[in-house]
Write an enzyme that holds these catalytic residues in place. Structure first.
Site, PDB file in Angstrom:
ATOM      1  CG  ASP A 212      -1.602  -1.034   1.398  1.00 15.65           C
ATOM      2  OD1 ASP A 212      -2.172  -1.676   0.346  1.00 15.65           O
ATOM      3  OD2 ASP A 212      -2.511  -1.185   1.813  1.00 15.65           O
ATOM      4  NE  ARG A 247     -19.408  -4.614 -22.472  1.00 19.73           N
ATOM      5  CZ  ARG A 247     -19.183  -6.161 -21.999  1.00 19.73           C
ATOM      6  NH1 ARG A 247     -18.237  -7.377 -21.950  1.00 19.73           N
ATOM      7  NH2 ARG A 247     -20.087  -8.046 -22.334  1.00 19.73           N
ATOM      8  NE  ARG A 256      -7.752  -2.706   5.755  1.00 19.46           N
ATOM      9  CZ  ARG A 256      -7.721  -3.670   5.965  1.00 19.46           C
ATOM     10  NH1 ARG A 256      -7.930  -4.671   4.642  1.00 19.46           N
ATOM     11  NH2 ARG A 256      -5.975  -3.866   6.060  1.00 19.46           N
ATOM     12  NE  ARG A 530      20.090   4.396 -33.002  1.00 18.66           N
ATOM     13  CZ  ARG A 530      20.756   4.045 -31.794  1.00 18.66           C
ATOM     14  NH1 ARG A 530      21.104   5.244 -30.789  1.00 18.66           N
ATOM     15  NH2 ARG A 530      20.233   2.912 -30.310  1.00 18.66           N
ATOM     16  CB  ILE A 589      17.410   1.588 -21.836  1.00 10.72           C
ATOM     17  CG1 ILE A 589      18.573   1.329 -23.002  1.00 10.72           C
ATOM     18  CG2 ILE A 589      15.640   1.683 -22.767  1.00 10.72           C
ATOM     19  CD1 ILE A 589      18.415  -0.261 -23.485  1.00 10.72           C
ATOM     20  CG  ASN A 591      19.888   6.378 -16.334  1.00 13.26           C
ATOM     21  OD1 ASN A 591      19.438   8.012 -16.502  1.00 13.26           O
ATOM     22  ND2 ASN A 591      20.223   6.708 -15.105  1.00 13.26           N
ATOM     23  CD  GLN A 728      14.802  -0.572 -28.162  1.00 12.92           C
ATOM     24  OE1 GLN A 728      13.692  -0.296 -28.970  1.00 12.92           O
ATOM     25  NE2 GLN A 728      15.943   0.294 -28.356  1.00 12.92           N
TER      26      GLN A 728
END
Length: 843
Positions: A212, A247, A256, A530, A589, A591, A728
């Site tokens: 939670d 729907r 909770r 690129r 990816i 970083n 990826q």
């Protein structure tokens, strides 16, 4: 009062500090030694102990017990593994208490000594392998008395507990009673004075395992992001059938007293409406929901998704149930939608931990062992938290009291206080959700015509998870404010050569109905490339920016995107049309973009890599003695390999930053031989080695696997595995989606700050060309010029400072890897020539 007054109020509250859960465990790894990681005042490195040598450690030292309690959560097994191995590494004995407090009370074989190999393979297991159970006996003093006796009989006076606030509260009470429990054990002749002499004080450390994310004092709890991943996966599946049948679905999730799961799921999936306990809608929530759903249907949406936390309330404190929401949506006199209810229930707890929870569990487990060893009788019972980009120790009972205040505020209908007691991330995410769901719903938040901008959106570099979510959020903000967002398809190559193609050019307005469905899509829906502006033709790009009248550019991409902004900035003197504000949201990816510790797509990549390695390790384990060498992507950044190694428990990780040598390989071969020689025949005997694709110019995954196979001389096998571009990812992780939304909004707000026709201002303002990034606990915009000059390692296409390097030491320690000789640095330039000619010595 207008239905969307609350939404309008949210727009103009500043997006202060962007909470970044995934990066929060990184700040403490900036130092190079393990003790330095957790205790800055100490600099002595921990000696590394090989897995095979652990059994040789002399004597019985401090005995530390680990147990899990309360509801299970993904990542608990990672905690146990880290605690057991770190305790052994520190010269202690590790015990596991099976079945939670029930195991403490019953004792016997439910309290077991653990060896290094006993927790092998636990990272990839869901739930808790040492069990958890309700124990009514522990609620009574007699039960706690028996538990204390069992601990002393096993020689244990330190306990690490991973559980929720109830379990941790019970542990603190146990500690407070410990002296009186010992006195009673002696007075009733159950134990002698001599037996208790060495156990006068009980040390307890808590770790929070909860899906939670409801404990105050920490930004994330172990298991919460795994549960969020299950929810988002389910919602993604439900959306398909909802759209097919036009729907509405009402999806109930756990929570909770905390709406974190519902809120984050709403942001990550692009839900139409959410209900959380901390922030009930205004008194007219029925009208507000119907207005939003009606508008979305009017725009052409075929599906409606409402996410409701199980503890959702209205302003009067009355419970809002899924049936109430369903009846309102299905009301024939109103919306009349074909509506279904889905209650996800305990499926949210199931499955293995995602990459983030594995890393969080591991790093907090390591810190818990250190906290136990350093505790004194006067130390308040701590729990291990993540906050302000650090692993920290916080007083347990203060956090429990603060958590109870949230529930009390909700019960007292003081919802502003309840929101204020949550961390900054919670409020920021709520603002993000309200903004993206309220597109074109409130004319009052529109800017005057003269202030509206035409903003170009362009993706540059390789695809990364979260790119589409970022574009969607940016477009939503633009439309809500009256700006004109324009898609530039297929990067600068598409811009320069296909902008005016017929019948459909590369430059065209966004269709919001289409864009609204991009929240969960991987890749790049507007394409990416690129190619740099200089390759496309800088003059062409400048002329096209003037032709289409762009007032700003929003770029999403990796190092190529950073390079592109740098080129555009430098060309401003020659091409005045480039004097417009531009900002980059890093998405790669690898970083490896300077100016940030996090890039979109990196979490998705790690999840894919961990999933791949779990399957490979299963194969390696099934064949008993096999090593798989896995090649990871990442360019010249070892980020993916290192963090992946932490998430899968790799035996070794090879990165470009550290390099790779024959001596390192020889040391690892000897280590693996020794490991398999002491293998006791367990099924989880497989091993993984991760190597970054550019860790070496000579050694690759196949060659290393061949070397291992040859040097093993039949003692074990080796294979290579190359996941390639599957890293990826397909569907982006919830973490990447939610961060994308918040960062993209920040970027458009930054561009909006400059306004239109600001060429002269842009030329002199370094903040007109920036990278948005997460540094420490804050979101910052850094001028590209500063990054170019001070923070970029251009030859290696990465930042000069690799903030995650210290984590590799933890990978090696918990993997049992022995110390090795680092590769010699390469000689370059004249020095290299002189040495090869024999006219200079080698230093």
């Amino acid at each position: 009062m207008p239905i969307l007054t609350s939404i309008r109020d949210i727009f103009f509250q500043p997006f202060s500090v962007l909470f970044y859960p995934f990066h929060t465990f990184f700040a403490f790894i900036r130092r190079t030694t393990l003790l330095g990681l957790f205790l800055p005042e100490r600099t002595t490195p921990i000696p590394r102990i090989s897995e095979a040598a652990v059994h040789k450690m002399p004597g019985t030292k401090k005995r530390i017990a680990i147990m899990t309690s309360g509801g299970d959560s993904p990542g608990m097994n990672g905690v146990v593994r880290a605690c057991v191995r770190m305790a052994i590494h520190m010269g202690c004995e590790a015990y596991c208490v099976y079945e939670g407090y029930e195991g403490l009370v019953r004792g016997g074989d439910l309290i077991r000594k653990m060896e290094w190999h006993d927790v092998r393979g636990w990272l990839s297991e869901g739930g808790t392998l040492i069990g958890t159970a309700r124990c009514m006996a522990f609620f009574e003093r007699a039960g706690r008395l028996t538990a204390a006796k069992n601990m002393i009989l096993h020689g244990i006076d330190a306990l690490i507990i991973c559980g929720g606030d109830g379990s941790l509260t019970g542990a603190d009470r146990f500690r407070a009673e410990w002296p009186s429990l010992l006195e009673e054990l002696v007075s009733t002749a159950q134990l002698s004075e001599e037996q208790i002499q060495s156990y006068k004080h009980l040390n307890i450390v808590g770790l929070v395992g909860s899906i939670d994310n409801d404990l105050s004092g920490t930004d994330a709890t172990i298991g919460c992001y795994s549960a969020l991943a299950r929810i988002c996966y389910a919602v993604d599946l439900i959306e398909a059938t909802a759209s097919s049948h036009s729907r509405a679905f009402v999806i109930e999730v756990m929570g909770r007293h905390c709406g974190w799961l519902a809120l984050m799921a709403g942001v990550a999936t692009g839900a139409d409406f959410i209900f959380i306990p901390e922030k009930p809608r205004e008194d007219n929530w029925r009208e507000e929901m119907c207005a939003i759903v009606k508008q979305h249907r009017k725009l052409g949406k075929r599906k409606t998704i409402v996410i409701i936390a199980e503890g959702a309330l209205d302003r009067e404190g009355n419970k809002i149930t899924p049936d109430m929401v369903k009846d309102l949506l299905a009301d024939k006199s109103g919306l009349g939608l074909d509506t279904r209810i889905t209650t996800l229930g305990h499926v949210q707890r199931g499955g293995t931990a995602v990459a983030y929870d594995r890393m969080l569990a591991t790093l907090q487990g390591v810190e818990a062992v250190k906290a136990v060893l350093e505790a004194t009788p006067e130390t308040k019972t701590p729990f291990i938290a993540i906050t302000e980009n650090k692993i920290v120790r916080r007083p347990l009972m203060q956090a429990v009291q603060d958590t109870k205040q949230v529930s009390a505020a909700i019960e007292a209908k003081d919802f502003d206080k309840a929101m204020g007691l949550r961390d900054a991330e919670f409020a920021e995410q709520y603002k993000s959700f309200m903004m993206t769901t309220a597109v074109k719903l409130d004319a009052e938040i529109m800017l005057p015509e003269k202030e509206r901008m035409k903003i170009g959106f362009i993706n540059v570099g390789a695809p990364a998870g979260g790119m589409n979510a970022a574009v969607r959020a940016g477009v939503a903000y633009c439309l809500s404010r009256g700006h004109e967002p324009i898609a530039i398809h297929n990067g600068f190559a598409g811009f320069s050569r296909h902008h005016d193609d017929k019948p459909l050019g590369a430059v065209r307005p966004f269709d919001w109905l289409e864009v609204d469905g991009w929240a969960s899509k991987g890749g790049s829906e507007i394409g990416t490339n690129r190619e740099l502006p200089s390759e496309s033709g800088m003059e062409t790009i400048a002329n096209l920016i003037e032709l289409y009248g762009f007032d700003a550019l929003f770029l999403v991409g990796g190092f190529e995107a950073f390079h592109a902004v740098a080129q555009l900035r430098k060309a401003r003197e020659q091409y005045p049309s480039l004097c417009i504000p531009m900002t980059l949201l890093p998405a790669t990816i690898s970083n490896n973009v300077p100016g940030t510790e996090y890039s979109l797509g990196s979490d998705t990549c790690l999840n894919e890599l961990v999933d791949y390695c779990d399957k490979i390790k299963q194969s390696a384990s099934a064949t008993r003695r096999r090593v798989f060498v896995i090649e990871t992507q990442g360019g010249r950044s070892g980020y993916v390999a290192t963090l992946g190694g932490l998430g899968v428990g790799a035996s070794a990780v090879y990165t470009p930053e550290e390099g790779l040598s024959l001596d390192m390989l020889a040391a690892d071969v000897r280590h693996l031989k020794e490991v398999f020689a002491h293998d006791k025949g367990q099924s989880r005997a497989g091993r993984l080695i991760l190597i970054n694709e550019k860790a070496s110019k000579v050694y690759n995954a196949k060659l290393i696997a061949d070397i291992l196979r040859d040097e093993a001389h039949g003692r074990f096998e080796s294979r290579e595995g190359i996941p390639g571009h599957m890293q990826q990812g397909g569907v982006p992780s919830p973490m990447d989606r939610s961060r994308a939304v918040r960062l993209a909004i920040k970027c458009i707000q930054h561009l909006e700050h400059f306004g239109k026709n600001v060429h002269n201002k842009v030329k002199t303002d370094p903040m007109s060309a920036t990278v948005i990034g997460i540094k420490g606990a804050s979101v910052v915009f850094t001028p590209v010029k500063k990054l170019e000059d001070e923070e970029t390692d251009w030859p290696n296409r990465r930042p000069k400072a690799a903030f995650w390097l210290g984590m590799k030491e933890i990978v090696d320690i918990l993997g049992g890897r022995p110390r090795y000789q680092l590769p010699e640095p390469d000689l370059t330039g004249v020095k290299a020539k002189d040495v090869k000619r024999g006219i200079a010595g080698v230093e």
